[in-house]
Design an enzyme around this catalytic site. Structure first.
Site, PDB file in Angstrom:
ATOM      1  N   ARG A   1       0.840  -1.202   0.000  1.00 45.22           N
ATOM      2  CA  ARG A   1       0.000   0.000   0.000  1.00 45.22           C
ATOM      3  C   ARG A   1       0.877   1.255   0.000  1.00 45.22           C
ATOM      4  O   ARG A   1       1.981   1.273   0.540  1.00 45.22           O
ATOM      5  CB  ARG A   1      -0.980   0.018   1.166  1.00 45.22           C
ATOM      6  CG  ARG A   1      -0.391   0.245   2.551  1.00 45.22           C
ATOM      7  CD  ARG A   1      -0.697   1.651   3.075  1.00 45.22           C
ATOM      8  NE  ARG A   1      -0.060   1.920   4.350  1.00 45.22           N
ATOM      9  CZ  ARG A   1       1.172   2.340   4.484  1.00 45.22           C
ATOM     10  NH1 ARG A   1       1.942   2.502   3.423  1.00 45.22           N
ATOM     11  NH2 ARG A   1       1.690   2.591   5.677  1.00 45.22           N
TER      12      ARG A   1
ATOM     13  N   ARG B   1       0.761  15.943  12.727  1.00 50.02           N
ATOM     14  CA  ARG B   1       0.749  15.428  14.105  1.00 50.02           C
ATOM     15  C   ARG B   1       2.115  15.587  14.767  1.00 50.02           C
ATOM     16  O   ARG B   1       2.230  15.812  15.951  1.00 50.02           O
ATOM     17  CB  ARG B   1       0.368  13.941  14.112  1.00 50.02           C
ATOM     18  CG  ARG B   1      -1.115  13.674  14.222  1.00 50.02           C
ATOM     19  CD  ARG B   1      -1.412  12.237  14.667  1.00 50.02           C
ATOM     20  NE  ARG B   1      -0.740  11.208  13.905  1.00 50.02           N
ATOM     21  CZ  ARG B   1      -1.170  10.712  12.749  1.00 50.02           C
ATOM     22  NH1 ARG B   1      -2.275  11.164  12.216  1.00 50.02           N
ATOM     23  NH2 ARG B   1      -0.495   9.759  12.120  1.00 50.02           N
TER      24      ARG B   1
ATOM     25  N   ASP C   1       7.264   5.196   6.063  1.00 51.49           N
ATOM     26  CA  ASP C   1       6.216   4.240   5.699  1.00 51.49           C
ATOM     27  C   ASP C   1       5.277   4.756   4.609  1.00 51.49           C
ATOM     28  O   ASP C   1       4.118   4.371   4.557  1.00 51.49           O
ATOM     29  CB  ASP C   1       5.413   3.842   6.948  1.00 51.49           C
ATOM     30  CG  ASP C   1       4.659   5.019   7.547  1.00 51.49           C
ATOM     31  OD1 ASP C   1       5.007   6.177   7.229  1.00 51.49           O
ATOM     32  OD2 ASP C   1       3.708   4.785   8.313  1.00 51.49           O
TER      33      ASP C   1
ATOM     34  N   GLU D   1       8.705   0.474   4.079  1.00 52.73           N
ATOM     35  CA  GLU D   1       8.474  -0.252   5.336  1.00 52.73           C
ATOM     36  C   GLU D   1       7.984  -1.655   5.000  1.00 52.73           C
ATOM     37  O   GLU D   1       7.025  -1.814   4.239  1.00 52.73           O
ATOM     38  CB  GLU D   1       7.420   0.456   6.192  1.00 52.73           C
ATOM     39  CG  GLU D   1       7.229  -0.263   7.532  1.00 52.73           C
ATOM     40  CD  GLU D   1       6.001   0.205   8.294  1.00 52.73           C
ATOM     41  OE1 GLU D   1       6.162   0.830   9.344  1.00 52.73           O
ATOM     42  OE2 GLU D   1       4.871  -0.071   7.833  1.00 52.73           O
TER      43      GLU D   1
ATOM     44  N   ALA E   1      -3.698  -9.070  13.956  1.00 50.14           N
ATOM     45  CA  ALA E   1      -3.461  -7.637  13.712  1.00 50.14           C
ATOM     46  C   ALA E   1      -4.575  -7.021  12.872  1.00 50.14           C
ATOM     47  O   ALA E   1      -5.004  -5.896  13.131  1.00 50.14           O
ATOM     48  CB  ALA E   1      -2.113  -7.438  13.029  1.00 50.14           C
TER      49      ALA E   1
ATOM     50  N   HIS F   1      -6.979  -4.212  14.450  1.00 48.73           N
ATOM     51  CA  HIS F   1      -7.030  -2.898  13.798  1.00 48.73           C
ATOM     52  C   HIS F   1      -8.475  -2.505  13.523  1.00 48.73           C
ATOM     53  O   HIS F   1      -8.898  -1.382  13.796  1.00 48.73           O
ATOM     54  CB  HIS F   1      -6.214  -2.944  12.506  1.00 48.73           C
ATOM     55  CG  HIS F   1      -6.023  -1.606  11.876  1.00 48.73           C
ATOM     56  ND1 HIS F   1      -6.872  -1.111  10.914  1.00 48.73           N
ATOM     57  CD2 HIS F   1      -5.098  -0.644  12.091  1.00 48.73           C
ATOM     58  CE1 HIS F   1      -6.463   0.100  10.566  1.00 48.73           C
ATOM     59  NE2 HIS F   1      -5.395   0.409  11.256  1.00 48.73           N
TER      60      HIS F   1
HETATM   61  P1  0O2 Z   1      -1.073   1.523   8.614  1.00 48.95           P
HETATM   62  O1  0O2 Z   1      -2.326   2.046   8.031  1.00 48.95           O
HETATM   63  O2  0O2 Z   1      -1.073   0.037   8.753  1.00 48.95           O
HETATM   64  O3  0O2 Z   1       0.151   2.031   7.931  1.00 48.95           O
HETATM   65  P2  0O2 Z   1       5.539   5.094  12.747  1.00 48.95           P
HETATM   66  O4  0O2 Z   1       4.173   5.629  13.064  1.00 48.95           O
HETATM   67  O5  0O2 Z   1       5.512   3.972  11.743  1.00 48.95           O
HETATM   68  O6  0O2 Z   1       6.490   6.137  12.297  1.00 48.95           O
HETATM   69  P3  0O2 Z   1       5.944   3.445  15.028  1.00 48.95           P
HETATM   70  O7  0O2 Z   1       4.658   3.543  15.783  1.00 48.95           O
HETATM   71  O8  0O2 Z   1       7.189   3.307  15.841  1.00 48.95           O
HETATM   72  O9  0O2 Z   1       6.171   4.678  14.100  1.00 48.95           O
HETATM   73  O10 0O2 Z   1       5.872   2.298  13.995  1.00 48.95           O
HETATM   74  P4  0O2 Z   1       5.734   0.760  14.223  1.00 48.95           P
HETATM   75  O11 0O2 Z   1       5.657   0.376  15.636  1.00 48.95           O
HETATM   76  O12 0O2 Z   1       6.841   0.158  13.426  1.00 48.95           O
HETATM   77  O13 0O2 Z   1       4.303   0.454  13.583  1.00 48.95           O
HETATM   78  C1  0O2 Z   1       3.939   0.910  12.322  1.00 48.95           C
HETATM   79  C2  0O2 Z   1       2.882   0.041  11.689  1.00 48.95           C
HETATM   80  O14 0O2 Z   1       2.859  -1.280  12.272  1.00 48.95           O
HETATM   81  C3  0O2 Z   1       1.461   0.554  11.866  1.00 48.95           C
HETATM   82  O15 0O2 Z   1       1.193   1.460  10.860  1.00 48.95           O
HETATM   83  C4  0O2 Z   1       0.638  -0.729  11.737  1.00 48.95           C
HETATM   84  O16 0O2 Z   1       0.509  -1.110  10.372  1.00 48.95           O
HETATM   85  C5  0O2 Z   1       1.524  -1.742  12.417  1.00 48.95           C
HETATM   86  N1  0O2 Z   1       1.239  -1.812  13.858  1.00 48.95           N
HETATM   87  C6  0O2 Z   1       2.032  -1.386  14.855  1.00 48.95           C
HETATM   88  N2  0O2 Z   1       1.474  -1.633  16.044  1.00 48.95           N
HETATM   89  C7  0O2 Z   1       0.277  -2.214  15.802  1.00 48.95           C
HETATM   90  C8  0O2 Z   1      -0.771  -2.709  16.662  1.00 48.95           C
HETATM   91  O17 0O2 Z   1      -0.708  -2.647  17.872  1.00 48.95           O
HETATM   92  N3  0O2 Z   1      -1.846  -3.261  16.042  1.00 48.95           N
HETATM   93  C9  0O2 Z   1      -1.943  -3.363  14.681  1.00 48.95           C
HETATM   94  N4  0O2 Z   1      -3.043  -3.922  14.168  1.00 48.95           N
HETATM   95  N5  0O2 Z   1      -0.976  -2.889  13.860  1.00 48.95           N
HETATM   96  C10 0O2 Z   1       0.127  -2.332  14.414  1.00 48.95           C
HETATM   97  P5  0O2 Z   1       0.068   2.560  10.999  1.00 48.95           P
HETATM   98  O18 0O2 Z   1       0.641   3.814  10.465  1.00 48.95           O
HETATM   99  O19 0O2 Z   1      -0.473   2.593  12.395  1.00 48.95           O
HETATM  100  O20 0O2 Z   1      -1.085   2.093  10.092  1.00 48.95           O
END
Ligand code: 0O2
Length: 247
Positions: free
Chosen positions: A71, A84, A100, A167, A179, A183
């Protein structure tokens, strides 16, 4: 903003609140170009995993990858994420601050495949590792498990080579199941996510981890029995020999 510029208009529509800001056609084109570079990098990574899957399926007679999803972040969510964090919305800021924009999710059969594929990818000499987070070894407090890699991958354009960040999330079917549903539940609109639901989700995460462990155990058993510990098993025939029909 020129009235006849539909690309520029669409960016204004995507970014409410920037109506008073002048976005030139040139800026919109540059943003589109950057997004297309991210799309190319995403395609490169997807191809790399498809190639690895092909190679491992020949070698070990099973597919370590059950699915690949990709994506590209929308302009709106790129804008919101930068906002943010109090960062400017500009091309330089996107490239510098976001890892990402391009995302690839690789769903694997077994936990061992996750690590095996990540190692195989990182051995490729055109890929640079920027960050690695092993949420399998160290799950998040809510129970989330996956292996996250931020990589820099080259894309070859007509007259230049450009490195783009992607990513990569590698996880098993069980991790993906949890997950995906977590979500969906967590981000349900107009619903207050109760603490007890968080606890229940955590229990489900533990169950999914146990499921992975048990499946890994079964896989080891099958591997031992089929290879007898010696060498690589003969590849199974996937295509039925149809040559007799040609006579
Ligand atoms: P989307 O729509 O999936 O992209 P970052 O915000 O990436 O800069 P962070 O929080 O350190 O920083 O990143 P991390 O921990 O590597 O997690 C990034 C992505 O991992 C998330 O992207 C989710 O896709 C997934 N993820 C992380 N934690 C969780 C969780 O607790 N539950 C689920 N379901 N997914 C998780 P986005 O941007 O949140 O969403």
């Amino acid at each position: 903003m020129p009235q006849d510029d539909s690309l520029s208009q669409s960016i204004h529509d995507l970014l409410p609140g920037t109506g008073d800001r002048i976005i030139t056609l040139e800026q919109v084109q540059e943003l589109n170009k950057l997004m297309s570079y991210y799309r190319c990098a995403m395609m490169e990574v997807v191809t790399k995993f498809n190639v690895l899957n092909e190679q491992f399926s020949l070698q070990f007679d099973r597919n370590p990858i059950t699915g690949i999803k990709s994506r590209l972040k929308t302009i709106r969510s790129i804008h919101d994420k930068l906002e943010r964090r109090g960062l400017p919305f500009s091309l330089e800021s996107i490239e510098e601050n976001l890892n990402d924009v391009a995302g690839v999710r690789v769903i694997c059969s077994f936990t061992e495949d996750v690590h095996m594929l990540s190692e195989a990818l990182m051995q490729q000499d055109d890929i640079q590792l920027i960050e690695r987070k092993d949420y399998i070894l160290n799950p998040k407090p809510n129970g989330y498990r996956s292996l996250h890699l931020i990589v820099s991958v080259p894309i070859f354009l007509a007259h230049e080579k450009k490195f783009m960040r992607v990513e990569i999330q590698l996880r098993t079917l069980a991790m993906d199941f949890w997950a995906t549903l977590e979500h969906q539940l967590r981000y349900k609109k107009d619903f207050d996510f109760a603490e007890s639901m968080g606890r229940e989700l955590y229990t489900c995460a533990q169950l999914s981890a146990e499921l992975d462990e048990r499946m890994d155990g079964l896989r080891e058993l099958v591997q031992k029995q089929t290879s007898g510990g010696a060498g690589i098993p003969e590849p199974r025939r996937r295509w039925v020999d149809q040559s007799h029909n040609l006579r």
